[in-house]
Enzyme design. Structure first.
Site, PDB file in Angstrom:
ATOM      1  N   SER A 144       0.842  -1.188   0.000  1.00 57.62           N
ATOM      2  CA  SER A 144       0.000   0.000   0.000  1.00 57.62           C
ATOM      3  C   SER A 144       0.879   1.239   0.000  1.00 57.62           C
ATOM      4  O   SER A 144       2.029   1.194   0.459  1.00 57.62           O
ATOM      5  CB  SER A 144      -0.890   0.012   1.251  1.00 57.62           C
ATOM      6  OG  SER A 144      -1.528   1.256   1.420  1.00 57.62           O
ATOM      7  N   TYR A 202      -1.549  -0.370  10.504  1.00 53.97           N
ATOM      8  CA  TYR A 202      -1.676  -0.721   9.097  1.00 53.97           C
ATOM      9  C   TYR A 202      -0.454  -0.231   8.327  1.00 53.97           C
ATOM     10  O   TYR A 202       0.153  -0.990   7.551  1.00 53.97           O
ATOM     11  CB  TYR A 202      -2.956  -0.133   8.509  1.00 53.97           C
ATOM     12  CG  TYR A 202      -3.144  -0.440   7.041  1.00 53.97           C
ATOM     13  CD1 TYR A 202      -3.470  -1.729   6.627  1.00 53.97           C
ATOM     14  CD2 TYR A 202      -2.993   0.551   6.073  1.00 53.97           C
ATOM     15  CE1 TYR A 202      -3.650  -2.020   5.281  1.00 53.97           C
ATOM     16  CE2 TYR A 202      -3.166   0.269   4.729  1.00 53.97           C
ATOM     17  CZ  TYR A 202      -3.494  -1.018   4.342  1.00 53.97           C
ATOM     18  OH  TYR A 202      -3.662  -1.308   3.011  1.00 53.97           O
TER      19      TYR A 202
END
Length: 199
Positions: free
Chosen positions: A141, A154
């Site tokens: 990501s 995350y």
């Protein structure tokens, strides 16, 4: 490219294949001629992807964090299609909480799915990939490259996946196995909705 597609004769394993980027990748590989092993916890969703696929598929309904999952997935790929050419680790979760408000359970779950599971899949698949001089693609990501408020764990999990990818690429380059990751920006999928984000 042959008339059968760029991946004709290749075997591709995709985790997180029931939705989002994993689903799109699995169907894309199938359109290009690959035999695809679809991995996710959601049996019904996997069956729907298999029905939409353009070519042969195998469905493995499994939690990527379970101890026996890597061996099950690799075993199915070998039994059904004879080996593995590409592994795509697309399964992942996001959880929203500030650093001080992140409970241990959320930390452990994100690390287990976003880092430990890809590591274990890579390790299990490596002998097959080495035999075929195959490839691994880890779906990371933009959060692995940049810091964002409210998603500390995350971001940390994706940064860890990025660095795991770099290390594995160096370890396995002598065997002809390429290891890369992609770092998408925000892609509207169920990942965000399951992580507690609204429209």
């Amino acid at each position: 490219m042959t008339s059968q597609g760029l991946f004709a004769g290749k075997v591709v394993v995709v985790t997180g294949a029931s939705s989002g980027i994993g689903r799109a990748a699995a169907l894309g590989f199938s359109r290009e001629g690959a035999s695809v092993v679809l991995v996710s916890r959601d049996q019904a969703a996997l069956e729907a992807v298999a029905a939409e696929a353009a070519g042969p598929t195998a469905v493995v309904a499994a939690d990527v964090t379970a101890d026996d999952t890597p061996a099950r997935v690799v075993g199915e790929a070998v039994a059904r299609f004879g080996g593995i050419d590409v592994l795509v680790n697309a399964a992942g979760i996001i959880g929203t909480a500030s650093t001080d408000q992140t409970p241990d359970e959320l930390f452990d779950r994100m690390m287990a799915i976003n880092v430990r599971a890809p590591f274990r899949m890579m390790r299990e698949a490596f002998p097959q990939l080495r035999e075929r001089r195959g490839n691994i693609v880890n779906v990371s990501s933009v959060n692995g490259l940049r810091a964002f408020a409210g998603v500390a764990v995350y971001c940390s999990s994706k940064a860890a996946l990025d660095h795991l990818t770099r290390c594995a690429a160096l370890d396995w380059a002598p065997f002809g196995v390429r290891v890369n990751c992609v770092n998408p920006g925000v892609t509207v999928t169920n990942l965000h909705r399951r992580g507690g984000m609204d429209e």
